[in-house]
Design an enzyme around this catalytic site. Structure first.
Site, PDB file in Angstrom:
ATOM      1  N   GLY A   1       0.812  -1.202   0.000  1.00 55.42           N
ATOM      2  CA  GLY A   1       0.000   0.000   0.000  1.00 55.42           C
ATOM      3  C   GLY A   1       0.851   1.260   0.000  1.00 55.42           C
ATOM      4  O   GLY A   1       1.901   1.308   0.651  1.00 55.42           O
ATOM      5  N   ILE A   2       0.384   2.271  -0.719  1.00 55.96           N
ATOM      6  CA  ILE A   2       1.114   3.531  -0.788  1.00 55.96           C
ATOM      7  C   ILE A   2       1.269   4.133   0.603  1.00 55.96           C
ATOM      8  O   ILE A   2       2.307   4.728   0.926  1.00 55.96           O
ATOM      9  CB  ILE A   2       0.408   4.518  -1.734  1.00 55.96           C
ATOM     10  CG1 ILE A   2       0.578   4.062  -3.193  1.00 55.96           C
ATOM     11  CG2 ILE A   2       0.932   5.939  -1.570  1.00 55.96           C
ATOM     12  CD1 ILE A   2       2.015   4.039  -3.667  1.00 55.96           C
ATOM     13  N   ASP A   3       0.264   3.976   1.453  1.00 57.65           N
ATOM     14  CA  ASP A   3       0.360   4.523   2.804  1.00 57.65           C
ATOM     15  C   ASP A   3       1.509   3.882   3.570  1.00 57.65           C
ATOM     16  O   ASP A   3       2.271   4.573   4.272  1.00 57.65           O
ATOM     17  CB  ASP A   3      -0.962   4.358   3.558  1.00 57.65           C
ATOM     18  CG  ASP A   3      -1.468   2.918   3.583  1.00 57.65           C
ATOM     19  OD1 ASP A   3      -1.043   2.101   2.746  1.00 57.65           O
ATOM     20  OD2 ASP A   3      -2.321   2.621   4.444  1.00 57.65           O
ATOM     21  N   ARG A   4       1.694   2.572   3.427  1.00 57.02           N
ATOM     22  CA  ARG A   4       2.781   1.886   4.116  1.00 57.02           C
ATOM     23  C   ARG A   4       4.127   2.304   3.529  1.00 57.02           C
ATOM     24  O   ARG A   4       5.112   2.461   4.268  1.00 57.02           O
ATOM     25  CB  ARG A   4       2.603   0.375   4.014  1.00 57.02           C
ATOM     26  CG  ARG A   4       1.335  -0.134   4.700  1.00 57.02           C
ATOM     27  CD  ARG A   4       1.133  -1.626   4.508  1.00 57.02           C
ATOM     28  NE  ARG A   4       2.095  -2.407   5.276  1.00 57.02           N
ATOM     29  CZ  ARG A   4       2.219  -3.723   5.171  1.00 57.02           C
ATOM     30  NH1 ARG A   4       1.461  -4.405   4.311  1.00 57.02           N
ATOM     31  NH2 ARG A   4       3.099  -4.377   5.913  1.00 57.02           N
TER      32      ARG A   4
END
Length: 244
Positions: free
Chosen positions: A94-97
């Site tokens: 995920g981009i957030d991670r």
């Protein structure tokens, strides 16, 4: 000056950042998206770039309405990141991670790091002192646990997160609060202890919407920063434009 925007699973978070310092933050729903961004830009006329990271359902095209006033910069997997990705399925990270991992590398160089993001889901991400990202774990967050008990049972109520009064709940509601809050607290502490048995000393960064709520309950020494993802967006943007 930039406006960092994190499109999450349940809401949108933003921060006006100037010279690596957050000036103001805002949180709003998907339905409030356009009006909220308009207000922020009107108030902060020096904003030049919207830096956007999204794991939610808002399409990139939704931001084009602002393109006549500011540059739109999307964080995606094609751009450089300040770590070596050893995830077995890198295209599913995920981009957030990836943003959180980047933020930990840029803010805490030459250290082993564990980033714990307590939002809709709880994510654990480990990055070593050589800036190698290995992965971590994903589990349901506080509200998702409350909602699951309500939606998948016949009679359990839908509760909002609340500090449990005891480990042993003396009512259905108190038992639910104990199960969710204590359960997640025990999970986080347990994960940290299990990782300590495998890895050298590491710093722990706790972030996300429920970071402040949970921080005081944890046994381990942590850096609690609910805005760490937004800070990391600003730092990663600077890194990428300097290394693209």
């Amino acid at each position: 000056m930039i406006l960092a925007i994190d499109v999450g699973n349940t809401r949108i978070k933003s921060a006006v950042i100037e010279k690596n310092t957050i000036i103001e933050t805002a949180f709003f729903s998907y339905s409030e998206f356009q009006n909220s961004i308009e207000k922020i830009l009107k108030k902060n006329i020096e904003v030049e770039v919207l830096v956007v990271a999204s794991v939610g359902k808002l399409e990139k095209t939704a931001f084009e309405i602002f393109s006549d006033r500011v540059k739109i910069y999307y964080i995606d997997r094609k751009k450089p990141f300040p770590f070596s990705n050893q995830y077995a399925t890198p295209d599913t990270l995920g981009i957030d991670r990836a943003v959180l991992a980047s933020g930990s590398v840029l803010k805490y160089p030459n250290q082993n790091r564990l980033v714990i993001d307590v939002g809709t889901c709880v994510t654990y991400d480990f990055i070593d002192d050589q800036d190698v990202y290995y992965g971590g774990a994903i589990s349901p967050g506080l509200r998702l646990r409350y909602e699951s008990m309500h939606h998948f049972t016949a009679k359990l109520p839908l509760l909002q997160p609340q500090e449990p009064t005891a480990v042993i709940g003396n009512s259905t509601q108190e038992s639910m609060h104990s199960g969710v809050v204590n359960g997640l607290t025990f999970e986080i502490d347990g994960y940290i202890e299990a990782l300590k048995a495998q890895k050298e000393n590491f710093i722990i960064i706790l972030t996300g919407g429920d970071a402040n709520f949970l921080a005081k309950r944890l046994k381990n020494t942590i850096f609690a920063n609910s805005n760490f993802l937004l800070e990391s967006l600003g730092n990663l943007y600077q890194y990428q434009i300097n290394n693209d």
